[in-house]
Motif scaffolding. Structure first.
Motif, PDB file in Angstrom:
ATOM      1  N   PHE A  79      51.192  33.931  29.545  1.00 49.60           N
ATOM      2  CA  PHE A  79      51.361  33.936  31.002  1.00 49.60           C
ATOM      3  C   PHE A  79      50.499  32.852  31.643  1.00 49.60           C
ATOM      4  O   PHE A  79      50.974  32.091  32.502  1.00 49.60           O
ATOM      5  N   PHE A  80      49.250  32.767  31.216  1.00 49.65           N
ATOM      6  CA  PHE A  80      48.358  31.747  31.773  1.00 49.65           C
ATOM      7  C   PHE A  80      48.842  30.342  31.441  1.00 49.65           C
ATOM      8  O   PHE A  80      48.745  29.435  32.279  1.00 49.65           O
ATOM      9  N   SER A  81      49.354  30.162  30.245  1.00 45.56           N
ATOM     10  CA  SER A  81      49.785  28.831  29.798  1.00 45.56           C
ATOM     11  C   SER A  81      50.934  28.285  30.657  1.00 45.56           C
ATOM     12  O   SER A  81      51.113  27.072  30.757  1.00 45.56           O
ATOM     13  N   HIS A  82      51.707  29.183  31.269  1.00 45.46           N
ATOM     14  CA  HIS A  82      52.848  28.759  32.091  1.00 45.46           C
ATOM     15  C   HIS A  82      52.534  28.762  33.584  1.00 45.46           C
ATOM     16  O   HIS A  82      53.393  28.380  34.385  1.00 45.46           O
ATOM     17  N   ALA A  83      51.328  29.177  33.952  1.00 46.61           N
ATOM     18  CA  ALA A  83      50.955  29.196  35.379  1.00 46.61           C
ATOM     19  C   ALA A  83      50.586  27.780  35.841  1.00 46.61           C
ATOM     20  O   ALA A  83      49.959  27.028  35.091  1.00 46.61           O
ATOM     21  N   ARG A 122      42.101  24.832  35.479  1.00 41.29           N
ATOM     22  CA  ARG A 122      42.749  25.765  34.550  1.00 41.29           C
ATOM     23  C   ARG A 122      41.763  26.870  34.163  1.00 41.29           C
ATOM     24  O   ARG A 122      41.350  26.995  33.007  1.00 41.29           O
ATOM     25  N   VAL A 123      41.398  27.654  35.154  1.00 35.14           N
ATOM     26  CA  VAL A 123      40.489  28.791  34.954  1.00 35.14           C
ATOM     27  C   VAL A 123      41.275  30.071  35.221  1.00 35.14           C
ATOM     28  O   VAL A 123      41.991  30.175  36.225  1.00 35.14           O
ATOM     29  N   TYR A 124      41.143  31.044  34.330  1.00 28.85           N
ATOM     30  CA  TYR A 124      41.928  32.272  34.399  1.00 28.85           C
ATOM     31  C   TYR A 124      41.020  33.485  34.222  1.00 28.85           C
ATOM     32  O   TYR A 124      39.974  33.393  33.573  1.00 28.85           O
ATOM     33  N   ASP A 141      40.700  30.290  44.964  1.00 31.51           N
ATOM     34  CA  ASP A 141      40.338  28.885  44.855  1.00 31.51           C
ATOM     35  C   ASP A 141      39.666  28.568  43.521  1.00 31.51           C
ATOM     36  O   ASP A 141      39.537  27.396  43.157  1.00 31.51           O
ATOM     37  N   ARG A 142      39.248  29.604  42.775  1.00 37.41           N
ATOM     38  CA  ARG A 142      38.602  29.400  41.474  1.00 37.41           C
ATOM     39  C   ARG A 142      39.554  29.654  40.312  1.00 37.41           C
ATOM     40  O   ARG A 142      39.306  29.173  39.200  1.00 37.41           O
ATOM     41  N   PHE A 143      40.612  30.447  40.533  1.00 37.30           N
ATOM     42  CA  PHE A 143      41.451  30.908  39.428  1.00 37.30           C
ATOM     43  C   PHE A 143      42.902  30.495  39.630  1.00 37.30           C
ATOM     44  O   PHE A 143      43.476  30.695  40.695  1.00 37.30           O
ATOM     45  N   ALA A 144      43.490  29.939  38.568  1.00 40.77           N
ATOM     46  CA  ALA A 144      44.895  29.552  38.619  1.00 40.77           C
ATOM     47  C   ALA A 144      45.805  30.755  38.447  1.00 40.77           C
ATOM     48  O   ALA A 144      46.944  30.748  38.934  1.00 40.77           O
ATOM     49  N   ALA A 145      45.334  31.798  37.751  1.00 38.30           N
ATOM     50  CA  ALA A 145      46.134  33.000  37.522  1.00 38.30           C
ATOM     51  C   ALA A 145      45.207  34.105  37.043  1.00 38.30           C
ATOM     52  O   ALA A 145      44.116  33.845  36.523  1.00 38.30           O
ATOM     53  N   VAL A 146      45.650  35.359  37.222  1.00 45.26           N
ATOM     54  CA  VAL A 146      44.905  36.506  36.700  1.00 45.26           C
ATOM     55  C   VAL A 146      45.880  37.432  35.980  1.00 45.26           C
ATOM     56  O   VAL A 146      47.074  37.452  36.270  1.00 45.26           O
ATOM     57  N   ALA A 147      45.344  38.209  35.035  1.00 45.39           N
ATOM     58  CA  ALA A 147      46.130  39.200  34.307  1.00 45.39           C
ATOM     59  C   ALA A 147      45.310  40.467  34.159  1.00 45.39           C
ATOM     60  O   ALA A 147      44.149  40.423  33.743  1.00 45.39           O
TER      61      ALA A 147
END
Length: 293
Positions: free
Chosen positions: A285-289, A141-143, A163-169
């Motif tokens: 947004f991150f919380s739902h990714a 859970r890294v964003y 491979d390091r990030f679950a999502a970006v904004a």
């Protein structure tokens, strides 16, 4: 010690570079020393600093989500901390936030804006790896988020380090790399003002910085990369029109918030009536990714 003062000490020791000064956050928005630390990683022989905030409410053995927050061009970690209020949000929502410092107050995100020799992708990945190794964060859970040039960097990370990030904004950002072939689908959010005169919503070149693609076209390209088969579905809430692409590979989502009347900023209702709260929107947004596999 103040967060900005801590960073200034480190920068003085390791030559962060750049002519900009480190801004000091208002006292009401500043973390206590027990919650805030400065770390560094060595890239190409240069010790590069970052500031990390961990809410005191988190257990020493609790692995929390990690948010990487990257400042805009010509600004710094002090600006990012004081303008986003991510420390306060992290304390309420229970995540760790790290503010890495770009060399010369800039990020090499592709065509803009840092020096081509600065390996900022490796720097950010090494910061994440160091915090994961310390046992304080959940590697699944890294964003990553950022403002303007920091948003460019977030989108570059989606291309080169999914491979390091679950999502970006990205806030008031764009994609300025010449190629992008992520190894897995990753959720991507862009928040953009329709009156942005630095990174134009409809694309173009401003101030000789770089060519920026039209924002809607860029997000459609992200949806295509992620294999999204539904959307964009659009909804309007006040001055914000949200376009969402779904049914993407690996459960990813692509989203664009287009904000009427807004310019180039980290959006906040305090700045303009009706503007969304960018920090809260990003975290929602991150919380739902979906987490990394």
């Amino acid at each position: 010690m103040r967060v900005a003062a801590l960073l200034a000490v480190v920068c003085g020791l390791v030559a962060c570079g750049g002519s900009g000064t480190v801004a000091t956050a208002p006292a009401s928005n500043r973390a206590t020393p027990s919650q805030t630390q400065v770390g560094h990683v060595s890239i190409g022989g240069l010790a590069r600093p970052y500031v990390v905030f961990q809410p005191s409410s988190l257990s020493a053995r609790q692995k929390a989500p990690l948010l990487v927050a990257m400042h805009a061009y010509t600004t710094d970690v002090g600006w990012m901390e004081s303008n986003t209020h991510f420390d306060d949000l992290a304390a309420r929502a229970g995540f760790v936030v790290v503010y890495p410092q770009g060399i010369g107050n800039a990020w090499n995100a592709g065509r803009c804006c840092g020096h081509d020799a600065n390996d900022d992708v490796t720097f950010i990945k090494d910061v994440v790896d160091q915090l994961v190794a310390q046992g304080r964060v959940d590697p699944k859970r890294v964003y990553a988020t950022g403002m303007s040039n920091g948003g460019f960097m977030a989108q570059r990370l989606a291309c080169e380090a999914p491979d390091r990030f679950a999502a970006v904004a990205s806030v008031s950002g764009s994609l300025v790399t010449d190629s992008c072939s992520p190894s897995r689908a990753i959720s991507v959010l862009e928040m953009h003002g329709l009156q942005d005169d630095v990174v134009p919503y409809n694309g173009g070149v401003v101030g000789g910085l770089a060519y920026f693609p039209p924002t809607a076209s860029n997000m459609q390209q992200w949806a295509t990369r992620q294999g999204c088969t539904a959307g964009p579905a659009t909804t309007t809430d006040g001055i914000t029109t949200t376009s969402t692409w779904t049914l993407c590979r690996d459960g990813a989502t692509v989203m664009l918030d287009a904000i009427a009347g807004a310019g180039h900023s980290w959006f906040s209702p305090a700045e303009m009536q009706g503007e969304p709260d960018a920090s809260q929107t990003v975290w929602n947004f991150f919380s739902h990714a979906p987490p990394l596999p």
